[in-house]
Design a protein around this motif. Structure first.
Motif, mmCIF file in Angstrom:
data_model
loop_
_atom_site.group_PDB
_atom_site.id
_atom_site.type_symbol
_atom_site.label_atom_id
_atom_site.label_comp_id
_atom_site.label_asym_id
_atom_site.label_seq_id
_atom_site.Cartn_x
_atom_site.Cartn_y
_atom_site.Cartn_z
ATOM 1 N N ILE A 163 -33.960 -21.682 11.887
ATOM 2 C CA ILE A 163 -33.399 -22.967 11.471
ATOM 3 C C ILE A 163 -32.575 -22.791 10.204
ATOM 4 C CG2 ILE A 163 -33.895 -25.351 10.844
ATOM 5 C CD1 ILE A 163 -34.776 -24.611 13.696
ATOM 6 N N PHE A 164 -31.404 -23.401 10.190
ATOM 7 C CA PHE A 164 -30.484 -23.366 9.051
ATOM 8 C C PHE A 164 -30.627 -24.676 8.285
ATOM 9 C CE2 PHE A 164 -26.486 -23.235 6.784
ATOM 10 C CZ PHE A 164 -26.195 -21.883 6.643
ATOM 11 N N VAL A 165 -30.968 -24.613 6.999
ATOM 12 C CA VAL A 165 -31.194 -25.807 6.185
ATOM 13 C C VAL A 165 -30.084 -25.923 5.139
ATOM 14 C CG1 VAL A 165 -32.758 -27.027 4.643
ATOM 15 C CG2 VAL A 165 -33.682 -25.679 6.540
ATOM 16 N N VAL A 166 -29.262 -26.946 5.273
ATOM 17 C CA VAL A 166 -28.205 -27.222 4.302
ATOM 18 C C VAL A 166 -28.790 -28.129 3.221
ATOM 19 C CG1 VAL A 166 -25.945 -28.288 3.950
ATOM 20 C CG2 VAL A 166 -26.411 -26.987 6.037
ATOM 21 N N GLY A 167 -28.623 -27.730 1.959
ATOM 22 C CA GLY A 167 -29.299 -28.424 0.867
ATOM 23 C C GLY A 167 -30.679 -27.847 0.652
ATOM 24 N N GLY A 168 -30.827 -26.574 0.952
ATOM 25 C CA GLY A 168 -32.142 -25.941 0.893
ATOM 26 C C GLY A 168 -32.706 -25.804 -0.502
ATOM 27 N N SER A 169 -31.877 -25.966 -1.539
ATOM 28 C CA SER A 169 -32.396 -25.857 -2.900
ATOM 29 C C SER A 169 -32.896 -27.188 -3.439
ATOM 30 C CB SER A 169 -31.302 -25.329 -3.838
ATOM 31 O OG SER A 169 -30.247 -26.272 -3.961
ATOM 32 N N LEU A 177 -25.962 -23.917 18.758
ATOM 33 C CA LEU A 177 -27.241 -24.475 18.318
ATOM 34 C C LEU A 177 -27.662 -25.590 19.266
ATOM 35 C CD1 LEU A 177 -26.214 -22.897 15.780
ATOM 36 C CD2 LEU A 177 -27.473 -24.559 14.420
ATOM 37 N N THR A 178 -28.961 -25.834 19.338
ATOM 38 C CA THR A 178 -29.487 -26.746 20.353
ATOM 39 C C THR A 178 -30.268 -27.924 19.786
ATOM 40 O OG1 THR A 178 -31.497 -25.398 20.574
ATOM 41 C CG2 THR A 178 -29.655 -24.917 22.075
ATOM 42 N N ARG A 179 -30.305 -28.080 18.457
ATOM 43 C CA ARG A 179 -31.048 -29.200 17.872
ATOM 44 C C ARG A 179 -30.649 -29.356 16.406
ATOM 45 N NH1 ARG A 179 -36.112 -27.305 20.174
ATOM 46 N NH2 ARG A 179 -34.593 -26.318 21.534
ATOM 47 N N GLY A 180 -30.712 -30.600 15.930
ATOM 48 C CA GLY A 180 -30.316 -30.837 14.552
ATOM 49 C C GLY A 180 -30.994 -32.062 13.968
ATOM 50 N N VAL A 181 -31.009 -32.119 12.638
ATOM 51 C CA VAL A 181 -31.564 -33.243 11.889
ATOM 52 C C VAL A 181 -30.620 -33.572 10.742
ATOM 53 C CG1 VAL A 181 -33.424 -33.977 10.332
ATOM 54 C CG2 VAL A 181 -33.981 -32.739 12.433
ATOM 55 N N VAL A 182 -30.369 -34.855 10.549
ATOM 56 C CA VAL A 182 -29.632 -35.339 9.386
ATOM 57 C C VAL A 182 -30.561 -36.216 8.571
ATOM 58 C CG1 VAL A 182 -27.759 -36.854 8.598
ATOM 59 C CG2 VAL A 182 -27.357 -35.239 10.466
ATOM 60 N N MET A 183 -30.645 -35.950 7.270
ATOM 61 C CA MET A 183 -31.387 -36.824 6.372
ATOM 62 C C MET A 183 -30.488 -37.996 5.991
ATOM 63 S SD MET A 183 -34.378 -35.585 6.092
ATOM 64 C CE MET A 183 -35.176 -34.038 6.567
ATOM 65 N N GLY A 184 -30.819 -39.176 6.510
ATOM 66 C CA GLY A 184 -30.004 -40.354 6.287
ATOM 67 C C GLY A 184 -30.677 -41.347 5.359
ATOM 68 N N SER A 185 -30.434 -42.617 5.603
ATOM 69 C CA SER A 185 -30.950 -43.678 4.739
ATOM 70 C C SER A 185 -31.530 -44.809 5.575
ATOM 71 C CB SER A 185 -29.820 -44.238 3.873
ATOM 72 O OG SER A 185 -30.195 -45.458 3.273
ATOM 73 N N TYR A 186 -32.588 -45.442 5.044
ATOM 74 C CA TYR A 186 -33.166 -46.564 5.782
ATOM 75 C C TYR A 186 -32.255 -47.779 5.796
ATOM 76 C CZ TYR A 186 -35.284 -48.855 1.526
ATOM 77 O OH TYR A 186 -35.532 -49.469 0.331
ATOM 78 N N TYR A 187 -31.185 -47.768 5.016
ATOM 79 C CA TYR A 187 -30.231 -48.870 5.089
ATOM 80 C C TYR A 187 -29.567 -48.950 6.465
ATOM 81 C CZ TYR A 187 -30.560 -49.471 0.001
ATOM 82 O OH TYR A 187 -31.002 -49.721 -1.275
ATOM 83 N N THR A 188 -29.412 -47.816 7.154
ATOM 84 C CA THR A 188 -28.836 -47.885 8.495
ATOM 85 C C THR A 188 -29.804 -48.562 9.470
ATOM 86 O OG1 THR A 188 -29.606 -45.636 9.002
ATOM 87 C CG2 THR A 188 -27.374 -45.868 8.143
ATOM 88 N N TYR A 189 -31.103 -48.379 9.234
ATOM 89 C CA TYR A 189 -32.106 -49.078 10.042
ATOM 90 C C TYR A 189 -31.970 -50.588 9.856
ATOM 91 C CZ TYR A 189 -36.747 -50.999 11.116
ATOM 92 O OH TYR A 189 -37.783 -51.767 11.591
ATOM 93 N N PHE A 190 -31.848 -51.025 8.605
ATOM 94 C CA PHE A 190 -31.725 -52.464 8.352
ATOM 95 C C PHE A 190 -30.359 -53.001 8.777
ATOM 96 C CE2 PHE A 190 -35.136 -51.198 5.414
ATOM 97 C CZ PHE A 190 -36.127 -52.039 5.912
ATOM 98 N N ASP A 191 -29.353 -52.154 8.770
ATOM 99 C CA ASP A 191 -28.045 -52.571 9.276
ATOM 100 C C ASP A 191 -28.130 -52.886 10.774
ATOM 101 O OD1 ASP A 191 -25.141 -52.943 8.839
ATOM 102 O OD2 ASP A 191 -24.956 -51.210 10.167
ATOM 103 N N ASP A 199 -31.047 -21.534 15.948
ATOM 104 C CA ASP A 199 -31.388 -22.500 16.998
ATOM 105 C C ASP A 199 -31.157 -23.939 16.564
ATOM 106 O OD1 ASP A 199 -32.692 -20.617 19.006
ATOM 107 O OD2 ASP A 199 -33.851 -20.195 17.189
ATOM 108 N N GLY A 200 -31.382 -24.229 15.291
ATOM 109 C CA GLY A 200 -31.280 -25.607 14.828
ATOM 110 C C GLY A 200 -30.760 -25.680 13.416
ATOM 111 N N ILE A 201 -30.428 -26.913 13.004
ATOM 112 C CA ILE A 201 -29.857 -27.130 11.687
ATOM 113 C C ILE A 201 -30.397 -28.423 11.095
ATOM 114 C CG2 ILE A 201 -27.825 -28.286 12.663
ATOM 115 C CD1 ILE A 201 -26.225 -26.960 10.335
ATOM 116 N N PRO A 261 -28.820 -32.402 20.453
ATOM 117 C CA PRO A 261 -29.334 -33.692 19.981
ATOM 118 C C PRO A 261 -29.562 -33.679 18.473
ATOM 119 C CG PRO A 261 -31.035 -32.484 21.178
ATOM 120 C CD PRO A 261 -29.760 -31.728 21.373
ATOM 121 N N VAL A 262 -29.158 -34.773 17.822
ATOM 122 C CA VAL A 262 -29.257 -34.883 16.365
ATOM 123 C C VAL A 262 -30.152 -36.065 16.011
ATOM 124 C CG1 VAL A 262 -28.003 -35.221 14.202
ATOM 125 C CG2 VAL A 262 -26.955 -33.896 16.066
ATOM 126 N N ALA A 263 -31.297 -35.787 15.402
ATOM 127 C CA ALA A 263 -32.168 -36.840 14.889
ATOM 128 C C ALA A 263 -31.687 -37.244 13.502
ATOM 129 C CB ALA A 263 -33.610 -36.347 14.814
#
Length: 303
Positions: free
Chosen positions: A3-9, A102-116, A60-62, A150-152
């Motif tokens: 897995i490749f983590v961007v913002g790993g620090s 790559l076959t899977r990914g995750v984006v760290m987003g914001s709960y404001y999109t949930y409320f939107d 495999d993932g990011i 797929p991107v979660a």
């Protein structure tokens, strides 16, 4: 998996890497600046699809866990700058990830999109550039990734915890307030909150199942008064938190927005419309039964 983590620090990236390693996965990390545990130093904003693709080969993932400061005031119009910071790099990153297989990914987003999504009548994306760009970020990441990647999107509220000297970006200012002699005031309403450990586990779960869903994150829902009282206790200065009337909140944010406008500036979360967020109950169904006490203490306990 690898897995490749961007913002790993950063705070979240460091915990995501730790949880993935606990589960037997291999982790490669990328960050803007050199730090122990960072494998690649690269400015994502300036990196091309080709440069990113070279680094992503064999993974495999990011996970995209780079941090954005939504409250920094910029000269208008701010939308182009926020898109350059939040949207365009993610689109290039997931284009490179798709090209690299790559076959899977995750984006760290914001709960404001949930409320939107939940409250379109609040017009959050229309009123707040940061929220608009979070919506665009998720959409463009998925478009760039295509159907086979797929991107979660983990929709984050306030995140508590630490990783060495790495803390939430809002924590130092709140800690100074909590440790000062200044009275603590809080409006009505409240927020969801989550530990960084829960966030990391959600990311690992999404990667392992190749889940491409929107995933609102929460361990607890807290009124602002309760949250500030717990922070003051953790900081070693427990005291009552008094109610700040809604009219005062609306007047203060309205004045702040007007002053920013006079200066030709604006923040990602528009100060003039921030009262609606402060006074709302921004609650999310908790993903766990985890108590936040430990994570709050870790964030604010004297070091």
């Amino acid at each position: 998996m690898k897995i490749f983590v961007v913002g790993g620090s950063g705070l979240i990236g460091a915990h995501v890497g730790a949880v993935l390693r606990e589960r037997g996965h291999e982790v490669t990390s990328l960050a803007r600046t050199a730090r122990d545990g960072v494998d690649h130093v690269l400015d994502l904003g300036a990196a091309s699809v080709g440069e990113l693709g070279e680094r992503l080969q064999g993974h495999d993932g990011i996970v995209y866990a780079a941090r954005t400061d939504e409250q920094r005031p910029l000269r208008k119009p701010i939308l182009p700058a926020f898109r350059r910071d939040m949207v365009e790099p993610v689109a290039r990153l997931f284009t490179a990830a798709r090209t690299a297989g790559l076959t899977r990914g995750v984006v760290m987003g914001s709960y404001y999109t949930y409320f939107d999504r939940l409250h379109p009548e609040w017009r959050l994306a229309e009123r707040h550039t940061y929220i608009r760009c979070r919506v665009e970020q998720a959409a463009q990441a998925r478009t760039a990734a295509g159907p086979d990647l797929p991107v979660a999107v983990i929709e984050l509220p306030f995140v508590f915890g630490a990783a060495g000297d790495r803390l939430p970006n809002w924590a130092p200012a709140l800690e100074r307030w909590a440790r000062s002699a200044t009275p603590m005031l809080a409006p009505a309403g409240g927020t969801a909150a989550v530990s960084v450990r829960t966030v990391a586990e959600m990311a690992a779960d999404a990667l392992e199942s190749a889940d491409g869903s929107d995933l609102p994150a929460a361990d607890e829902n807290l009124t602002w008064r309760d949250l500030l009282a717990r922070i003051a206790l953790a900081a070693g200065r427990p005291r009552p938190v008094r109610r700040l009337p809604g009219g005062v909140v609306r007047a203060a944010t309205g004045l702040g927005g007007a002053l920013q406008a006079l200066g030709g500036k604006e923040s990602g979360v528009n100060v003039g419309h921030a009262a609606g967020l402060f006074l709302a109950e921004l609650y999310v169904e908790p993903a766990t039964g985890r108590d936040l006490g430990g994570a709050i203490r870790e964030t604010f306990s004297p070091r």
